[in-house]
Design an enzyme around this catalytic site. Structure first.
Site, short mmCIF file in Angstrom:
data_model
loop_
_atom_site.label_atom_id
_atom_site.label_comp_id
_atom_site.label_asym_id
_atom_site.label_seq_id
_atom_site.Cartn_x
_atom_site.Cartn_y
_atom_site.Cartn_z
N ARG A 132 0.70 -1.24 0.04
CA ARG A 132 0.09 -0.01 0.23
C ARG A 132 0.90 1.39 -0.03
O ARG A 132 0.71 2.33 -0.75
CB ARG A 132 -0.80 0.09 1.26
CG ARG A 132 -1.94 -0.99 1.00
CD ARG A 132 -3.06 -0.96 2.16
NE ARG A 132 -4.20 -1.90 1.63
CZ ARG A 132 -5.23 -2.30 2.40
NH1 ARG A 132 -5.26 -1.89 3.78
NH2 ARG A 132 -6.19 -3.23 2.00
N TYR A 169 -6.01 -0.72 -6.81
CA TYR A 169 -5.29 -1.95 -6.38
C TYR A 169 -4.85 -1.69 -5.01
O TYR A 169 -4.55 -0.83 -4.51
CB TYR A 169 -4.55 -2.72 -7.29
CG TYR A 169 -3.34 -2.01 -7.92
CD1 TYR A 169 -2.61 -0.85 -7.21
CD2 TYR A 169 -2.68 -2.77 -9.02
CE1 TYR A 169 -1.66 -0.58 -8.01
CE2 TYR A 169 -1.49 -2.16 -9.60
CZ TYR A 169 -0.86 -1.09 -8.99
OH TYR A 169 0.22 -0.59 -9.62
N GLU A 170 -4.56 -2.86 -4.54
CA GLU A 170 -4.15 -2.97 -2.96
C GLU A 170 -5.13 -2.75 -1.96
O GLU A 170 -4.69 -1.80 -0.89
CB GLU A 170 -2.71 -2.51 -2.74
CG GLU A 170 -1.60 -3.12 -3.52
CD GLU A 170 -1.58 -4.48 -3.89
OE1 GLU A 170 -2.11 -4.96 -3.06
OE2 GLU A 170 -0.71 -4.59 -4.90
N GLY A 171 -6.53 -2.58 -2.38
CA GLY A 171 -7.50 -1.84 -1.51
C GLY A 171 -7.92 -0.90 -2.31
O GLY A 171 -7.19 0.21 -1.98
#
Lengths: 594, 594
Positions: free
Chosen positions: A295, A439-441
């Protein structure tokens, strides 16, 4: 075509001046990270980014990755550049010397990451995934697995992936269906289909180490029944080299809006051999270690692209001649003035500048806390540092990905019609930057993480790690007349953040949808205050050092700080009003009426 | 893949209810435009957009236009769809019956344009350019030229272009180098290179009528020496058909970020025959007639794409199951709740909804003024209507292109990772929407047009056409208790706009850079107030009609209005603060320090 020059002066400023570089060399294991070492490393990383990675950026977008019969070919030049990157020891720069890393501080590494992302974000994804996988294995795998895999990953001979997503589940990992059956050699046979696997297959390394979320037999439903497995593309031989092919194959790659040179793969596992990383059913914990690293990396992608976009826009604004300055012709010998004379162009350039320099200060601040967390001998210092990393990670991921995308879009706007043409390069920045918000949450998930997990954690302990130093700084500097233009707006925005925090916490306690409804604006308000805090601190340094500085660096820093507080920070007012309006209008709207 | 359904109920609402449809049928020439005629036209246009244009949207993006040896081939299906569109009389729907048009109101036409842009914005550009060229020819060309060219353009047999931009000049048309030499048949030989010519070459029509800006011999320098010429691709024969090829050729098409099915051409003129449109050296005036039409069209592109993006996002939010509602599971029988339960998803959906419905009200309002301007027998009414069109055109172009792009980006965000994949269709909306902020005068130019031309024009006369009705409406409704949630925020934002107007006017008088520095935020503030005014009026109607309405239409309208004032309109506070901060921080920044 745009160019890229690593902003080394500003990087040295944040590394050595904004945060005390002495704090790093005082950490065990970081004694060598003095300016004598750090500055040449930055110079060399800049050379690599500018001369090796950046020239492949546009051609990589044009060419994209190619898929054939399970194999993925990266664009021309990527393999050679990767080899140079790996052989220079850059992948393991901040890795543990026990596994061949150079043990340099994370604070240095984020500046390198920024350069790589500015120069070629697709390329940077291959490196970023390896680093994330390295962290999870190092933190949770057995010594045997660590000894077998980490040295090859640190050297860059092998790369890593994160295999989370499946067609039916992205955000909601509780829906994972991939299964693991106990097998020989203390291993497991893993089956399932994973999608959106960045760097899942490529030609850059001799092996690819997948970290795969899957369910053990009899595992509880939901995320409490998920375990993490290490699944190599090639099973290591006795002597540690890539041996027999494992039953993990790439079934195709995605045709995407951007980061076309980064292979986004469908990965099929057909009883592939894997080994448990961490405890059974505790896969999410290990995954989050990797994810938090990722993140921050995604936030840095936003920052990096914002920097390239800013530089491209500045160059174009200097060169392109169109119209005359509103206050009267400035270059009478030319057919028109450069568009940089126009206030609206300058507004965009300074917005990009204020965002990116503020963002660099923020990532460096977080990285400094990571260094303390990972190296300090003082448990309390480690805990406090980790708290701040926990708190600021969703801000870095979400806000930096947004301002990076905004900056890329502004560069397109400065270029005008020419910005919309593929060969002119800046529209690629906008397309490449778009994924970082997802992406990555997705950013909405980051906002929920902030209001739902980070705020209430340990009855507000994380929050205090931020609120206390900000309040202390305001108190300490409130009498400084020269700092008034920065302290007062910071205090005002901080006041709004405190009130909003109370509102989100109280309303969210009664109805979690209220916290959710406020979350995106709350995260932005928080990030603005964090940037305002850092800009005020940077302004203070600039005020102290500007006398006798012929380079103009500190004057420019001070003026950018002023632009930030006057022309960007006022957003805090609207965000506050929106948060306080509550979520009723959105929650009461009937589903069928949409 | 997304789907598209024309929002006919809301279109009928703005056409018949928000603005009094009786005002249109009272105009000479518009007597027939009753609901009996208008509603079936809308239905048929919807059918065409949904079934003929929309299915070609994604394939058109995939295929793009192809260029070979001077010829441009549009994507498969475009020619057949175009023929259907032309044969149905849709291109000339709002054109003068004298030239074969159907004489329908502009108010109806903008709704058609919106549908075409929602369904296939690349396709819509071919129609839009013809309409712009039609307007300029009709207003400024000789009777002979009008008789020769307009019927074929109105029928769609021939199409039109605007040839302004050259490599060295986009915004600054004073730099135009194309030259016109007097020649036979009262004509001119025109030479030069034009770039970024939308629909400059294609296979949809048997002839293409270019309107070209060029300089006559001895013309004054700058924009006062530019004339407008009509340059057909094929010279008409005696009997009015396309005859001999003219020396105007397409040298290539651009590879762009989006609108890939719209041919963006390099056009070479090598002594091409052309005829003067309007007076010598007065080309800019005629060009602006065309341009203002085009600017409204570009705003409608933003609206149209915003609508498609909203619908795609709503559909996905209903279908995609991921996670559970924060307040507790809503669909226990399913593995997860649809993402529509999440407040942050609803925030995005309602923002898109509030923008697009507000934008539709705004374009319809402007179109209604165009109808009055073009048809009323009362000179004062015509003048007042034109004033308002002049004032609101930069708002429609700039703000709607921005909110359309924002909406498209939100749809990508709602889709998550799937939104980044080309085959899922929504990233195309974001790429297609991006150009609207740039072409026909970049949004920064629109903002300058607003503060530099429209505000001071006739000592504020244009402005009063907006300020007076808003103030009158507030005064008339301020005592209505049920309307308080709308009247008060409108009055507050309107107050900010009035103060900001004073600031921009006064500061700009002393230093034009001050007006320029405030211009973008000022335009946004103005547009927000315009939308707030329209939302308040829509809320009033909804309040009056909601009783007994089983469809839920008025309830939804009211709730969306509430969302707008509570969660979007607060932006006016930040915009106001930013405007009042002035431009010093950006103008004093040294050029070399960027």
């Amino acid at each position: 075509m745009p160019s890229y020059t690593a902003p080394l002066r500003d990087m040295r400023f944040v590394y050595h001046e904004l945060f005390d570089a002495g704090d790093i060399t005082a950490l065990p294991g970081c004694e060598d990270a003095t300016a004598d070492l750090v500055d040449p490393v930055l110079d060399e990383a800049a050379r690599l980014a500018e001369n090796e990675l950046f020239p492949l950026n546009h051609s990589g977008d044009r060419e994209g990755c190619r898929y054939q019969d399970g194999a993925v070919t990266t664009p021309a030049g990527f393999k050679a550049a990767y080899e140079q990157y790996a052989q220079g020891g850059w992948i393991g720069l901040a890795c543990d010397p026990q596994y061949g890393g150079q043990g340099m501080p994370a604070t240095l590494n984020v500046l390198l990451e920024e350069m790589a992302c500015s120069a070629n974000v697709s390329f940077a994804t291959y490196i970023g995934l390896t680093r994330g996988a390295y962290r999870a294995i190092r933190a949770f795998a057995s010594e045997a697995l660590k000894d077998r895999y980490l040295p090859k990953m640190v050297s860059g001979e092998w790369s890593g992936t994160m295999c989370l997503t499946e067609p039916q589940c992205g955000t909601d990992l509780g829906l994972i269906r991939a299964r693991a059956e106990p097998a020989e050699n203390d291993g497991y046979r893993i089956s399932g289909t994973k999608i959106f696997i960045t760097a899942g297959e490529h030609d850059l390394t001799t092996n690819i180490i997948h970290l795969v979320l899957a369910r053990l037999p009899g595992a509880p439903a939901g995320i409490k029944g998920i375990s993490l497995f290490l699944v190599p593309k090639f099973l290591p031989t006795e002597d540690g080299e890539a041996g027999e092919r494992n039953a993990v194959t790439c079934a195709g790659i995605e045709d995407k809006m951007g980061i076309k040179a980064s292979a986004t793969c469908v990965i099929n596992l057909d009883g592939a051999m894997g080994w448990l990383v961490g405890e059974p059913h505790k896969g999410m914990r290990a995954m989050f270690t990797m994810m938090n690293e990722a993140r921050l990396g995604v936030g840095i992608q936003g920052l990096g692209l914002g920097v390239s976009a800013y530089q491209a826009a500045v160059d174009y604004a200097r060169e392109r001649q169109q119209g005359r300055a509103l206050g009267g012709t400035q270059y009478p010998e030319q057919p028109a003035d450069p568009i940089m004379v126009h206030p609206d162009i300058r507004r965009m350039l300074l917005t990009m500048r204020a965002f990116t320099e503020g963002a660099r200060a923020l990532t460096t601040w977080v990285a400094r806390q990571i260094d303390v967390r990972d190296h300090s001998e003082d448990p309390q210092a480690r805990k406090e540092a980790d708290d701040l990393v926990q708190l600021l990670t969703p801000l870095v991921k979400s806000y930096l990905s947004e301002v990076g995308h905004d900056a890329a879009q502004m560069a397109v706007q400065v270029y005008g019609g020419h910005g919309y043409i593929r060969d002119n390069g800046v529209e690629q920045y906008a397309r490449d930057a778009r994924i970082a918000m997802i992406y990555e949450g997705a950013n909405g998930i980051q906002a929920l993480d902030l209001v739902g997990r980070k705020l209430p954690a340990h009855t507000g302990r994380y929050l205090r790690r931020f609120f206390h130093p900000v309040q202390a700084w305001i108190d300490a500097n409130t009498a400084d007349q020269a700092l008034q233009p920065f302290v007062l707006p910071l205090a005002k925005a901080f006041g709004r953040l405190q009130l909003a925090t109370g509102q989100v916490a109280q309303a969210g306690l009664k109805d979690p949808n209220e916290a959710g409804a406020a979350s995106s604006e709350y995260l932005k308000l928080f990030a603005l205050v964090a940037l305002a805090f850092l800009w005020a601190r940077m302004a203070k340094i600039a005020l102290a050092k500007r006398e006798g500085d012929d380079s103009g660096f500190y004057d420019a820093k001070l003026m950018t700080a002023r632009f930030f507080v006057e022309r960007v920070l006022p957003q805090s007012g609207s965000l506050f009003a929106t948060i306080m309006a509550g979520g009723n209008t959105m929650m009461s709207f009937p589903d069928e009426a949409f």
